[in-house]
Motif scaffolding. Sequence first.
Motif, PDB file in Angstrom:
ATOM      1  N   CYS A 197      -7.230  -0.545   0.899  1.00 42.25           N
ATOM      2  CA  CYS A 197      -6.231  -1.279   1.695  1.00 42.25           C
ATOM      3  C   CYS A 197      -6.941  -1.893   2.909  1.00 42.25           C
ATOM      4  O   CYS A 197      -7.751  -1.224   3.555  1.00 42.25           O
ATOM      5  CB  CYS A 197      -5.141  -0.305   2.136  1.00 42.25           C
ATOM      6  SG  CYS A 197      -4.006  -0.987   3.352  1.00 42.25           S
ATOM      7  N   CYS A 227       0.191   3.127   3.815  1.00 43.46           N
ATOM      8  CA  CYS A 227       0.674   2.589   5.093  1.00 43.46           C
ATOM      9  C   CYS A 227       1.776   1.536   4.892  1.00 43.46           C
ATOM     10  O   CYS A 227       2.322   1.029   5.869  1.00 43.46           O
ATOM     11  CB  CYS A 227      -0.484   2.001   5.896  1.00 43.46           C
ATOM     12  SG  CYS A 227      -1.118   0.453   5.203  1.00 43.46           S
ATOM     13  N   CYS A 265      -5.306   0.307   6.194  1.00 39.63           N
ATOM     14  CA  CYS A 265      -5.601   1.735   6.413  1.00 39.63           C
ATOM     15  C   CYS A 265      -6.863   2.190   5.695  1.00 39.63           C
ATOM     16  O   CYS A 265      -7.319   3.306   5.925  1.00 39.63           O
ATOM     17  CB  CYS A 265      -4.415   2.593   6.000  1.00 39.63           C
ATOM     18  SG  CYS A 265      -4.117   2.593   4.225  1.00 39.63           S
ATOM     19  N   CYS A 278       0.859  -1.185   0.000  1.00 42.72           N
ATOM     20  CA  CYS A 278       0.000   0.000   0.000  1.00 42.72           C
ATOM     21  C   CYS A 278       0.900   1.242   0.000  1.00 42.72           C
ATOM     22  O   CYS A 278       1.821   1.326   0.806  1.00 42.72           O
ATOM     23  CB  CYS A 278      -0.887  -0.014   1.247  1.00 42.72           C
ATOM     24  SG  CYS A 278      -1.658   1.580   1.612  1.00 42.72           S
ATOM     25  N   ILE A 288       1.770  -1.477   4.010  1.00 36.94           N
ATOM     26  CA  ILE A 288       1.535  -2.881   4.365  1.00 36.94           C
ATOM     27  C   ILE A 288       1.456  -3.708   3.077  1.00 36.94           C
ATOM     28  O   ILE A 288       1.071  -3.183   2.017  1.00 36.94           O
ATOM     29  CB  ILE A 288       0.250  -3.028   5.222  1.00 36.94           C
ATOM     30  CG1 ILE A 288       0.322  -4.300   6.066  1.00 36.94           C
ATOM     31  CG2 ILE A 288      -1.002  -3.066   4.345  1.00 36.94           C
ATOM     32  CD1 ILE A 288      -0.621  -4.309   7.240  1.00 36.94           C
TER      33      ILE A 288
HETATM   34 ZN   LIG Z   1      -2.724   0.894   3.624  1.00 40.53          ZN
END
Ligand SMILES: [Zn+2]
Length: 233
Positions: free
Chosen positions: A223, A202, A226, A199, A204
């Motif tokens: 996502c 964030c 987030c 992402c 991830i």
């Molecule tokens: Zn994210």
Amino acid sequence: MHPEIQKLLRLQEVDAEIHMIEDEVRRYPVLRKARRDEVERVRHKLDQAQARRKDLELHIRESERSVASLREDLVRFQTQQSRVKNQKEYEALEHEVTQALENISAEDEKGLEFLEKEELLDREIADLSENFDLRQQECDDETARLDGREQEKARLLKRLQDERARIADSVDAAVLPRYERLKAQFPGNCVVPIRDGNCGGCFIHILPRILQEIQSSGKLSQCDSCKRFLYAD
Ligand SMILES: [Zn+2]
């Protein structure tokens, strides 16, 4: 790319521009006030110097009156002295004459000091006056420049707000509130690209299944972590 994502990206761009302009416009009153404060600061110094000048003039007049009165005394003592008959009275008046001469001399010295102070103060007032005119001119120029820029920015802001309203109208009614909520949480950064499978907000890792969905069907995805809107870069 999902058509809603394209709209959301444009919306995000316009929102960022609006945010930047609003920030800039908010600074204008502060900048104008800083200029006015500078003018006021010099005006205050000038007022104080002029008050000291007035005070000094009072002292000068007072000293002049004092000298005039001492000279009158001196003439009176000298006249009396020329008329006395005995030595004792003559000596007493002689003492008065000496005292008056000393007092006159002291007052004269004070007068010279006053004149020096007056000269310094006049120079200070002239400098402050010049500085005040300069600051006032700078303040007027800067205020006019900021007023001009403010009007220009207000026109630009109006155009961008109209454009934003048009884009927002075209966004899916179910998607727009999600965007607005995310925008409040992540200003300027709620529609993000996927970078190296992560992402862009964030960072991830995105599940391969989701990645596949976005890349193949162009599905509107968020996502998992987030909730930012994602698009394939
Ligand atoms: Zn994210």
